[in-house]
Write a protein that holds these residues in place. Structure first.
Motif, PDB file in Angstrom:
ATOM      1  N   GLY A 164     -85.161  22.831 -27.755  1.00 42.13           N
ATOM      2  CA  GLY A 164     -85.701  23.637 -26.661  1.00 42.13           C
ATOM      3  C   GLY A 164     -84.635  24.399 -25.915  1.00 42.13           C
ATOM      4  O   GLY A 164     -84.804  25.580 -25.595  1.00 42.13           O
ATOM      5  N   ARG A 172     -84.226  28.445 -25.388  1.00 40.89           N
ATOM      6  CA  ARG A 172     -84.078  29.078 -24.077  1.00 40.89           C
ATOM      7  C   ARG A 172     -82.816  29.932 -24.028  1.00 40.89           C
ATOM      8  O   ARG A 172     -82.829  31.064 -23.537  1.00 40.89           O
ATOM      9  N   LEU A 213     -83.319  33.121 -25.797  1.00 39.30           N
ATOM     10  CA  LEU A 213     -84.084  34.059 -24.965  1.00 39.30           C
ATOM     11  C   LEU A 213     -83.166  34.763 -23.973  1.00 39.30           C
ATOM     12  O   LEU A 213     -83.239  35.976 -23.772  1.00 39.30           O
ATOM     13  N   TYR A 256     -91.374  28.915 -21.492  1.00 38.46           N
ATOM     14  CA  TYR A 256     -90.696  30.029 -22.155  1.00 38.46           C
ATOM     15  C   TYR A 256     -91.513  31.311 -22.047  1.00 38.46           C
ATOM     16  O   TYR A 256     -90.959  32.413 -21.937  1.00 38.46           O
ATOM     17  N   ILE A 301     -90.723  32.677 -18.650  1.00 41.74           N
ATOM     18  CA  ILE A 301     -89.389  33.275 -18.604  1.00 41.74           C
ATOM     19  C   ILE A 301     -89.435  34.704 -19.152  1.00 41.74           C
ATOM     20  O   ILE A 301     -88.867  35.633 -18.565  1.00 41.74           O
TER      21      ILE A 301
END
Length: 690
Positions: free
Chosen positions: A163, A167, A170, A244, A247
């Protein structure tokens, strides 16, 4: 006010013992490094958890902030950061002990190299998915449900284990996160950066995304995380997917189009208002080291604590929920503050004048009090005090009241040397021993500068030893608890400055006489309930009364008396302030002159100079015979000349018996060192060595 160096924000959700242990670890690591304050953010926990945290985790350097609902980790962090913006650096960490204090020290030392933000991240590990091979079966057939379960299990594993990688990818795509940075919830940042990223936060907030909306000087330090000893991760597969997605929505390229209106209007979190304490609200007058134990005790017992002290950052302020920066001499403002804060009790200790203020507040608001304003005035104003002693034939030094119209002839009937005192001051301010009337008059204006009265008291000096009687009055009867020698600073002009108390007094052979005159004083002043503090002079012409006070003494008698007698005098004063009954619970045959223990209160003074460093209190506290200690001046501050008690450098309360007390005092002074920049020990050993 000195700026706290480090604020530590810890969101708390369904955690108790791990939080208490984490706080202790942080204090152990940072106590000798920098000033720090911990902000626990209760993210919508049940009341029983919030109550546990209040009882076991709060203290002078820990603040608990309760949120109305469970708003999530990021919003809890946002709330904590907004509360800690007065600190130089702000750190965030989890409550489950996977983030450890020693690593935070590494982050702290790293950010001081000039970074905006420093992250801590676990060393990368090789991860293996769970074994989801089907169990052997005769048919080897798998149902559609089994296939889906294995697929979901592997998805959950990859999302949770990878995870943070997802992130970070991203962030690298959307925000140009540098390749060498790995973000996490364990980090430290400058207050300037924290203020910038939280100033206009609304709608969805994700701290690390907000950080990298602009260029930052950042670094990641890697560490070996501890195993999770408490609880489990709150991030499920679907929560991570939603995170996510948000985000991307709120921090991605299309965020200004998709979410600008919502981000302006949405509320991120709401704090619960301060709840009334089940133990009541108490106002403590004064926040110096003399009142510190009262503030600590009130906080420990669950009181809502309001401090009245005119200084911006008194030692007791961290123990109070509210600090009202007002003078304890300003009765009108203290009454106003007590009414606004809806206090249930008022108390003070260790100093005279706030006793009168407390009585006035209690009278005005209808609160419990052991003294009426008239009684309090009699024990805090020397003009009234002297008249009562005179009216009841209680021996005291011959005296005269003078003002700016007085002349030397007004003092002709007094035999020099003479002593001039303010009528209503404290801490030996404005007290001078003078050779004659002309010298008295030359000091008059300075003495009056420490007073609210237009008159001053001039006494005939009485060569004597000073002793102090501490006791408790119940239904008009005085129980003497201790009789101590009051040892004085060796100054021929600025007299009466106490350097220590010694129990038992060398005058214990006159105990019957001392107890009798003490009871006579209590009756003369009409005292019915509460603490009793009497200074007596013992010289060739017998015992004379110097001063009376109705408070716990300022030489840490709240520590010494319980050790010597078993009577919790501080708890008794607090009970009396709330109107609760007080029981002495002493043996029927109790007498202070039969106590076999010894105690020596050291009120430390130093030669004038700048303090470079001092023996840490933690080192002094390792002395097994030391009940309490503290400093009034800190490194970087200047010790003034000892013209009154405000020059006191610190204190130590030493206990023992007749055989070892002198040796223990010597040991204390060997350990306690306060050094100048040149390495000179500034501590003056004034207390007798035998």
């Amino acid at each position: 006010m000195t700026r706290t160096t480090l604020g530590i924000v810890i969101p708390v959700f369904h955690s108790t013992h791990s939080v208490a242990r984490l706080i202790q670890d942080l204090q152990n690591v940072f106590d000798s490094v920098c000033t720090c304050h911990i902000y626990l953010i209760d993210d919508g926990n049940p009341d029983e958890i919030a109550s546990w945290l209040e009882r076991h985790c709060c203290g002078p350097h820990v603040t608990l902030i309760r949120l109305k609902n469970n708003y999530g980790q990021q919003n809890a962090i946002l709330c904590g950061i907004r509360h800690s913006l007065g600190c130089r650096y702000i750190a965030t960490m989890d409550d489950d002990l996977q983030h450890h204090a020693a690593m935070l020290l590494t982050l702290y030392r790293t950010i001081e190299e000039g970074y905006d933000i420093v992250y801590a991240a676990p060393f990368p590990k090789v991860l293996h998915p769970p074994n989801t091979s089907p169990a052997a079966s005769p048919s080897r057939l798998l149902s559609l449900f089994s296939l889906f379960s294995r697929f979901a299990s592997r998805c959950r594993f990859y999302v949770r284990s990878k995870g943070s990688l997802m992130r970070d990818q991203l962030f690298r795509i959307m925000l140009k996160l540098p390749d060498h940075i790995k973000v996490s919830s364990f980090r430290i940042m400058t207050a300037e950066l924290a203020e910038e990223i939280t100033r206009d936060a609304s709608g969805f907030f994700y701290l690390s995304a907000a950080v990298f909306l602009g260029p930052r000087k950042a670094k990641t330090c890697f560490y070996e995380p501890r195993p999770r000893l408490y609880g489990k991760s709150g991030y499920t597969f679907w929560k991570l997917m939603g995170l996510y997605g948000n985000i991307i929505r709120f921090y991605g390229p299309a965020a200004p189009i998709l979410t600008s209106k919502k981000r302006r209007q949405a509320m991120l979190y709401e704090e619960l208002p301060q709840q009334a304490s089940p133990s009541g609200a108490i106002m403590v007058l004064g926040g110096s080291n003399c009142q510190l134990h009262a503030l600590m005790r009130a906080r420990k017992e669950g009181c809502h604590v309001i401090l009245a002290d005119y200084t911006p950052s008194p030692p007791g302020a961290p123990y109070a929920h509210i600090h009202r920066q007002i003078s304890t001499f300003d009765i009108a403002q203290c009454i106003k503050a007590a009414r606004e804060e809806h206090v249930d009790a008022v108390m003070t200790m260790g100093t005279d004048q706030p006793v009168y203020t407390a009585a006035c507040i209690s009278h005005e608001l209808g609160l419990p009090s052991c003294l009426t304003p008239e009684e309090a005035l009699a024990v805090t104003n020397k003009k009234v005090m002297k008249q009562i002693l005179k009216d009841h034939g209680i021996p005291t030094a011959p005296y005269k009241l003078i003002d700016e119209t007085s002349s030397g002839k007004d003092l002709d009937f007094l035999t020099p040397p003479l002593v001039i005192k303010p009528l209503d001051s404290q801490g030996q301010r404005g007290i001078f021993k003078c050779a004659g009337a002309s010298e008295i008059l030359s000091h008059l204006s300075q003495t009056l500068s420490f007073s609210r009265c237009a008159e001053a008291l001039v006494e005939q000096f009485y060569p004597s030893d000073e002793i102090t009687v501490s006791g408790w009055v119940q239904k008009g009867h005085l129980t003497v608890l201790t009789v101590t020698d009051r040892l004085l600073y060796p100054d021929p002009v600025h007299i009466g400055i106490c350097i220590g108390h010694r129990f038992p007094s060398v005058h214990m052979d006159r105990y019957e006489e001392i107890a009798a005159i003490s009871q006579e004083v209590a009756l003369a002043f009409g005292l019915k309930e509460g603490p009793f503090y009497l200074q007596l002079l013992i010289g060739r012409e017998g015992i004379r009364v110097n001063e009376l006070a109705c408070r716990i003494g300022g030489a840490f008698e709240d520590v010494m008396i319980p050790w010597l007698t078993g009577f919790d005098i501080l708890g008794a004063v607090m009970d009396l302030s709330f109107g609760r009954p007080v029981s002495l619970k002493l043996p029927k045959d109790f007498r202070a002159d039969r106590i076999k223990k010894c105690a020596a209160v050291q009120l430390i003074f130093g030669r004038p100079g700048i303090i470079s460093e001092a023996t840490p209190l933690s080192d002094l506290e390792k002395l097994p015979f030391l009940l309490d200690c503290g400093y009034n001046y800190l490194p970087g501050q200047e010790i003034p000349a000892a013209h009154n008690a405000t020059a006191r450098l610190g204190h130590g309360v030493i206990v023992g018996d007749e055989e070892n007390i002198a040796e223990r005092i010597d040991r204390f002074y060997q350990v306690c060192r306060v050094l100048s920049p040149e390495g000179e020990n500034l501590v003056e050993r004034l207390y007798p060595k035998s």
